[in-house]
Write a protein that holds these residues in place. Structure first.
Motif, short mmCIF file in Angstrom:
data_model
loop_
_atom_site.label_atom_id
_atom_site.label_comp_id
_atom_site.label_asym_id
_atom_site.label_seq_id
_atom_site.Cartn_x
_atom_site.Cartn_y
_atom_site.Cartn_z
N UNK A 4 0.81 -1.22 0.00
CA UNK A 4 0.00 0.00 0.00
C UNK A 4 0.85 1.27 0.00
N UNK A 5 2.13 1.13 0.18
CA UNK A 5 2.99 2.31 0.22
C UNK A 5 2.86 3.16 -1.06
N UNK A 39 -6.77 -0.32 -1.14
CA UNK A 39 -6.29 -0.67 0.21
C UNK A 39 -6.99 -1.97 0.61
N UNK A 40 -6.42 -3.11 0.25
CA UNK A 40 -7.17 -4.38 0.28
C UNK A 40 -7.57 -4.86 1.66
N UNK A 41 -6.90 -4.39 2.71
CA UNK A 41 -7.18 -4.89 4.05
C UNK A 41 -8.01 -3.90 4.87
N UNK A 42 -8.61 -2.93 4.21
CA UNK A 42 -9.27 -1.84 4.90
C UNK A 42 -10.51 -2.32 5.66
N UNK A 43 -10.63 -1.88 6.90
CA UNK A 43 -11.81 -2.15 7.73
C UNK A 43 -12.69 -0.92 7.81
N UNK A 82 -12.81 -7.27 1.51
CA UNK A 82 -13.45 -8.35 2.26
C UNK A 82 -13.62 -8.03 3.73
N UNK A 83 -12.93 -7.01 4.25
CA UNK A 83 -13.05 -6.67 5.67
C UNK A 83 -13.69 -5.29 5.89
N UNK A 84 -14.32 -4.72 4.88
CA UNK A 84 -14.73 -3.31 4.93
C UNK A 84 -16.09 -3.18 5.61
N UNK A 85 -16.11 -2.48 6.78
CA UNK A 85 -17.32 -2.39 7.58
C UNK A 85 -17.83 -0.96 7.81
N UNK A 118 -1.15 -5.13 8.81
CA UNK A 118 -1.76 -4.59 7.60
C UNK A 118 -2.41 -3.24 7.90
N UNK A 119 -2.68 -2.49 6.85
CA UNK A 119 -3.35 -1.20 6.99
C UNK A 119 -4.85 -1.45 7.14
#
Length: 480
Positions: free
Chosen positions: A110-111, A181-185, A206-209, A156-157
């Protein structure tokens, strides 16, 4: 005389069976021994002639022995159980690629996305982006939050929190930023100057809430792109310039919070409004028209706070509002609603703040509603109510109930007689008035809505209304 070798011969002769005169069987066995010895010895003399000596019978051939019975063969032992194959060893996750000084390979990915986004920010009044340098994103970069991604056990970010950063730029968008940003919550960007569109591939996160785009410069139609983020629990689009209609599908999302207040939405409330799972629902300060759909009662197990204030709603309140057994806040202030307060409102046992001010409600204030056990703020000002009973007057005295600017003759700070007369010369009916007496928590109709004349007490001074507590949904009425 021929010389014979010495030998000894034993002959056993079996004599045939004989029977005695009485028929008894006698078995006689004799043994004869003949010894022949060579070396000049005389032969035995023959027996006397008068003695009969029959020649010896040859021994009978014994029958051949039966073949030996073979020993019974025991069944062969069962074969030893085949051992179940041991599960193959779990393949370890492939070793992460070298992080080259980054805190994890995921953060290395993500940098470049952050650095590309940084170039869109022209005005940074708080000098936030000055910290966005180097490889230690979690440690140094303001506005970014990291956490351990559980499936790969890597840092992860996880979050972006740009609230009140006031970022500005002519091309400041999130279109190529958020979805990369694939790991974004969560993504919280309240009070900035974002414009443009919302990414169309939010379903790949997959983790976006949580998505908060409140108090920015978004405009145009309702952003249907948010409907693809089907894991969202928190959606905040307030204080933008969205207009037109709200896609009804937003009320089918599995949300805990839905804030779309302070936009320019113009439409009737959709019939599926009650399908929302939101605990907190704020539709205030738009241009919604028509009535509140009866389906609102379907949210009885979830809805805690709902704000409809400052729209252009009309019609009567449906009795199904009384089904909201968990609701603590209900606000329809400053619309154009009319009719009496439904008696079903006495079922709102957890209600703390009830605001019906600034409409055209009329009739009697139900005593049972004034008896709700947790009621702390009950606002009926700027309507056309005509009567209040003893319990309601207690709330007036205690500063809980505000009935200013109504048509209650014996109370101060009421409308003029001319205003009240003008209102009551017109018809203000509801389509199903009988339903307004229905009390669902008691399974029947209210015993009566009229207050007896002896319940009307002498004028009482109305103190200033206590300040409403600042609850979660009311906080949404502020842009920050």
């Amino acid at each position: 005389m021929t010389r014979l070798n010495t030998f000894s011969l034993f002959i056993f002769i079996s004599i045939p069976h004989f029977f005695t005169g009485n028929g008894e069987q006698v078995t006689h066995r004799e043994t004869l021994e003949i010894v022949t010895d060579g070396g000049g010895g005389a032969l035995p003399s023959p027996p006397p002639e008068d003695e009969y000596c029959p020649p010896p019978l040859p021994p009978p051939c014994p029958p051949p022995p039966p073949p030996p019975c073979p020993e019974p063969m025991s069944p062969p032992p069962p074969p030893p159980p085949v051992p179940s194959p041991s599960p193959p060893p779990k393949r370890p996750h492939p070793p992460p690629p070298p992080s080259d000084g980054f805190e994890s390979p995921q953060l290395k990915l993500v940098y470049p996305v952050i650095q590309e986004f940084k170039k869109l920010i022209v005005d940074d009044p708080h000098r936030i982006t000055k910290t966005w340098k180097g490889k230690k994103i979690c440690r140094d970069y303001k506005g970014f939050k990291c956490d351990m991604r559980p499936d790969i056990k890597q840092l992860a970010l996880a979050g972006v929190k740009f609230n009140n950063f006031n970022f500005c730029g002519p091309n400041l968008t999130i279109t190529r930023f958020l979805s990369r940003l694939p790991d974004l919550v969560f993504f919280h960007a309240n009070s900035n100057n974002f414009t443009g569109s919302i990414p169309t591939n939010l379903d790949k996160l997959k983790y976006f809430y949580e998505l908060d785009l409140s108090n920015n410069k978004f405009s145009g139609k309702f952003p249907n792109e948010v409907l693809k983020a089907n894991k969202l629990l928190f959606l905040d689009l307030r204080f933008n310039a969205f207009e037109g209609t709200v896609n009804p599908e937003v009320f089918n999302l599995n949300l805990d919070l839905l804030f779309i207040n302070n936009n320019n939405f113009i439409q009737t409330l959709p019939d599926n409004l009650g399908k929302t799972t939101a605990l907190y629902l704020t539709l205030a300060n738009n241009k919604f028209v028509g009535g509140i759909p009866p389906s609102i009662g379907q949210a009885s197990n979830t809805l805690l706070e709902v704000l409809f204030l400052n729209n252009q709603l009309t019609g009567c309140l449906p009795y199904q509002i009384g089904l909201l057994k968990k609701a603590t806040v209900f606000d329809v202030g400053f619309n154009m609603l009319h009719g009496p307060i439904p008696h079903s409102f006495q079922c709102l046992e957890k209600m703390e703040l009830l605001n019906l001010a600034g409409n055209k409600f009329n009739g009697v204030v139900p005593e049972a509603v004034c008896s709700l056990p947790k009621l702390m703020n009950f606002t009926l000002s700027y309507n056309y109510f005509t009567q209040v009973g003893p319990q309601c007057r207690k709330l007036i005295k205690n500063g809980v109930l505000d009935v200013r600017m109504n048509c209650i003759l014996d109370l101060p700070k009421q409308r003029t007689a001319a205003e009240c007369a003008s209102f009551f010369t017109k018809t203000h009916s509801c389509p199903n008035e009988r339903s307004l007496n229905y009390v669902p928590c008691k399974g029947g109709l209210s015993a009566g809505a009229q207050i007896k004349s002896l319940d009307i007490q002498s004028p009482a001074s109305a103190p200033e209304l206590a300040q409403a507590p600042r609850r979660g949904t009311y906080g949404a009425l502020s842009p920050h």
